[in-house]
Enzyme design. Sequence first.
Site, PDB file in Angstrom:
ATOM      1  N   ASP A   1       2.185  -1.870  -4.339  1.00 33.04           N
ATOM      2  CA  ASP A   1       0.839  -1.299  -4.329  1.00 33.04           C
ATOM      3  C   ASP A   1       0.030  -2.011  -5.402  1.00 33.04           C
ATOM      4  O   ASP A   1       0.602  -2.651  -6.289  1.00 33.04           O
ATOM      5  CB  ASP A   1       0.908   0.209  -4.622  1.00 33.04           C
ATOM      6  CG  ASP A   1      -0.329   0.954  -4.131  1.00 33.04           C
ATOM      7  OD1 ASP A   1      -0.279   1.550  -3.037  1.00 33.04           O
ATOM      8  OD2 ASP A   1      -1.360   0.930  -4.846  1.00 33.04           O
TER       9      ASP A   1
ATOM     10  N   TYR B   1     -14.727   1.928   9.285  1.00 31.90           N
ATOM     11  CA  TYR B   1     -13.268   2.071   9.372  1.00 31.90           C
ATOM     12  C   TYR B   1     -12.804   1.827  10.814  1.00 31.90           C
ATOM     13  O   TYR B   1     -11.875   1.061  11.075  1.00 31.90           O
ATOM     14  CB  TYR B   1     -12.891   3.479   8.901  1.00 31.90           C
ATOM     15  CG  TYR B   1     -11.432   3.834   9.000  1.00 31.90           C
ATOM     16  CD1 TYR B   1     -10.481   3.167   8.245  1.00 31.90           C
ATOM     17  CD2 TYR B   1     -11.004   4.880   9.822  1.00 31.90           C
ATOM     18  CE1 TYR B   1      -9.143   3.509   8.318  1.00 31.90           C
ATOM     19  CE2 TYR B   1      -9.676   5.241   9.895  1.00 31.90           C
ATOM     20  CZ  TYR B   1      -8.744   4.560   9.152  1.00 31.90           C
ATOM     21  OH  TYR B   1      -7.416   4.910   9.216  1.00 31.90           O
TER      22      TYR B   1
ATOM     23  N   GLY C   1       0.846  -1.197   0.000  1.00 28.63           N
ATOM     24  CA  GLY C   1       0.000   0.000   0.000  1.00 28.63           C
ATOM     25  C   GLY C   1       0.877   1.242   0.000  1.00 28.63           C
ATOM     26  O   GLY C   1       0.546   2.273   0.590  1.00 28.63           O
TER      27      GLY C   1
HETATM   28  N1  SER Z   1      -7.170  10.295   8.971  1.00 30.33           N
HETATM   29  C1  SER Z   1      -8.064   9.179   9.132  1.00 30.33           C
HETATM   30  C2  SER Z   1      -9.402   9.480   8.611  1.00 30.33           C
HETATM   31  O1  SER Z   1      -9.809  10.614   8.690  1.00 30.33           O
HETATM   32  C3  SER Z   1      -8.155   8.807  10.578  1.00 30.33           C
HETATM   33  O2  SER Z   1      -7.309   7.763  10.827  1.00 30.33           O
HETATM   34  O3  SER Z   1     -10.059   8.603   8.168  1.00 30.33           O
END
Ligand code: SER
Length: 333
Positions: free
Chosen positions: A51, A159, A25
């Site tokens: 990547d 996430y 990545g």
């Molecule tokens: N910078 C990331 C996001 O905003 C947070 O880990 O998703």
Amino acid sequence: MGLFSRIILLLLKFFLNMKKVLVIGACGQIGTELVLSLRQVYGTDKVVASDVKVYANDTFLDGPYKQLDVLDREAVRAYIIAEKFDHVYLLAALLSATAEKNPDFAWKLNMEGLFTVLDLAKEGHIQQIFWPSSIAVFGPTTPKQNTPQYTVMEPSTVYGISKLAGERWCEYYFKQYNVDVRSIRYPGLISHTSLPGGGTTDYAVDIFYQAKKTGKYTSFLDQDSALPMMYMEDAIRATIELMQAPKEQVKIRSSYNLAGISFTPETLASEIKKHLADFTISYAPDFRQDIADSWPDSIDDSHAKNDWGWQEKFGLGEMVSEMLTHVDISKIS
Ligand code: SER
């Protein structure tokens, strides 16, 4: 420095340089800068950038590049086993805002690659893994100020859920199989070299491009949305320092809190105005406001400080002047 210390330092450098490193990545926000720093430490030909992109970023052209899809478990396994990498940095992931638009794929991408490398380490094919976590592991029920290392964690984004699950698996593989996996809960990362992609904290990078290009910016977060952020140079140094710390000093095998600098869009705009007096900011919060509201305002990173000696360098003022000096507006359309 005495002769003995110098010899020890040379030996240390020699052994460190023996490492073979893979960054998966590598073309993303962190990888773009991490690969260059790792090449300075371990040698250009020892650090392979990889990547899913067929062609590497221009910045990697001086060293090895391998096209690799982290979701192709067999291809990743075959490559790592054949090349005998010592360290693997697994950075491939969807960030918070993009993940909300494609939760199934985000879960798949953020988890499957992690199991592939954890299993390879369990089988003895990798000596050390770095895997990034995030402030997104925290949620609306987490204490917002000076968020402790150990606290309530009920993330509300896909996430955050994937990062929290990943943290638990990292610790599990360490405890059950002695896998040397290390991780940092990055705050929002701010860099002038690489553009972020799809995060809730991206406003704190976009604002510099717009400030220089047009003198104004419309923030997708409210003026008083405080979030922890970090200048990329500090984040890269933290990553390498954690990976180089003696094993016994790395006491947390889920992921370490790092504090960085906490500020709101309004505070950031005021700091930019010190350099660009005519700069103006307006606010039009979108769906990312809910994500930001569920995350901490500020972080307690005393465990990182005590365990492996973490110390940040960049405050808000330094970060803003570095960004305004180096941001290249030809990078945006
Ligand atoms: N910078 C990331 C996001 O905003 C947070 O880990 O998703």
